[in-house]
Design a protein around this motif. Structure first.
Motif, mmCIF file in Angstrom:
data_model
loop_
_atom_site.group_PDB
_atom_site.id
_atom_site.type_symbol
_atom_site.label_atom_id
_atom_site.label_comp_id
_atom_site.label_asym_id
_atom_site.label_seq_id
_atom_site.Cartn_x
_atom_site.Cartn_y
_atom_site.Cartn_z
ATOM 1 N N ASP A 1 0.824 -1.215 0.000
ATOM 2 C CA ASP A 1 0.000 0.000 0.000
ATOM 3 C C ASP A 1 0.857 1.263 0.000
ATOM 4 N N GLY A 2 1.919 1.266 -0.804
ATOM 5 C CA GLY A 2 2.784 2.434 -0.924
ATOM 6 C C GLY A 2 3.813 2.571 0.180
ATOM 7 N N GLU A 3 3.859 1.630 1.096
ATOM 8 C CA GLU A 3 4.817 1.652 2.203
ATOM 9 C C GLU A 3 5.938 0.649 1.928
ATOM 10 N N THR A 4 7.185 1.084 2.062
ATOM 11 C CA THR A 4 8.317 0.181 1.919
ATOM 12 C C THR A 4 8.500 -0.593 3.219
ATOM 13 N N ALA A 5 8.684 -1.904 3.101
ATOM 14 C CA ALA A 5 8.845 -2.745 4.285
ATOM 15 C C ALA A 5 9.835 -3.860 3.957
ATOM 16 N N TYR A 6 10.194 -4.619 5.001
ATOM 17 C CA TYR A 6 11.152 -5.703 4.856
ATOM 18 C C TYR A 6 10.483 -7.012 5.232
ATOM 19 N N GLU A 7 10.454 -7.932 4.294
ATOM 20 C CA GLU A 7 9.903 -9.246 4.556
ATOM 21 C C GLU A 7 11.021 -10.161 5.052
ATOM 22 N N ILE A 8 10.783 -10.804 6.182
ATOM 23 C CA ILE A 8 11.728 -11.764 6.730
ATOM 24 C C ILE A 8 11.130 -13.143 6.484
ATOM 25 N N PRO A 9 11.622 -13.863 5.486
ATOM 26 C CA PRO A 9 11.064 -15.189 5.216
ATOM 27 C C PRO A 9 11.250 -16.128 6.397
ATOM 28 N N ASP B 1 6.494 -16.195 7.774
ATOM 29 C CA ASP B 1 7.144 -14.961 7.348
ATOM 30 C C ASP B 1 6.611 -13.813 8.193
ATOM 31 N N ILE B 2 7.413 -12.757 8.340
ATOM 32 C CA ILE B 2 6.915 -11.525 8.944
ATOM 33 C C ILE B 2 7.349 -10.351 8.079
ATOM 34 N N VAL B 3 6.601 -9.269 8.158
ATOM 35 C CA VAL B 3 6.896 -8.062 7.397
ATOM 36 C C VAL B 3 7.038 -6.908 8.383
ATOM 37 N N ILE B 4 8.197 -6.240 8.326
ATOM 38 C CA ILE B 4 8.513 -5.161 9.260
ATOM 39 C C ILE B 4 8.595 -3.850 8.494
ATOM 40 N N LYS B 5 7.865 -2.834 8.972
ATOM 41 C CA LYS B 5 7.919 -1.519 8.331
ATOM 42 C C LYS B 5 8.937 -0.616 9.005
#
Length: 135
Positions: free
Chosen positions: A18-26, A122-126
């Motif tokens: 949704d337009g936000e850059t985030a980091y996915e940790i598999p 997985d987790i996604v960190i903004k």
């Protein structure tokens, strides 16, 4: 430490949500985080860690860190961890973890301060914010 052959993970996936850059940790990988030394470094203090994450699962996240125990000649390092529960309600959520009397002096693997990962998914960190908690 638990396993001297642990894999180091540099290759987190950068994602756009949704337009936000985030980091996915598999699943099975870890994000190693280093707090800025001019914010937290050099002495034991109470620390607040705010983690903004995508609340897309009910499986927990794990935050691991290393701390000094005792004082003087009896001082030694030990690994500690804390679990961050998720609700699965969707959207971004922020969890705040307070750790008392810790020295974030780059004691974790790769010269970082702590590591974050999903226990079974997985987790996604903004965003992650670290600050001293003043008494």
């Amino acid at each position: 430490f638990h396993n001297s052959f642990e894999n180091f993970e540099y290759d987190l996936n950068i994602v756009d949500i949704d337009g936000e850059t985030a980091y996915e940790i598999p699943r099975g990988k870890k994000m190693y985080v280093n707090a800025l030394n001019d914010v937290i470094w050099g002495r034991n203090m109470n620390v607040s860690i705010e983690i903004t994450y995508l609340d897309n699962s009910t499986s927990p996240m794990q935050l691991d860190f290393i701390r000094w125990n005792n004082k003087g000649i009896n001082q030694h390092l030990s690994r500690r961890s804390t679990t961050i529960n998720r609700t699965g309600k969707g959207g971004w959520n922020t969890a705040t973890i307070t750790i008392d009397d810790i020295n974030l002096d780059n004691m974790e693997y790769l010269g970082t301060d702590f590591r974050l990962y999903g226990t079974v998914s997985d987790i996604v960190i903004k965003e992650i914010k670290v600050k001293e908690v003043k008494e």
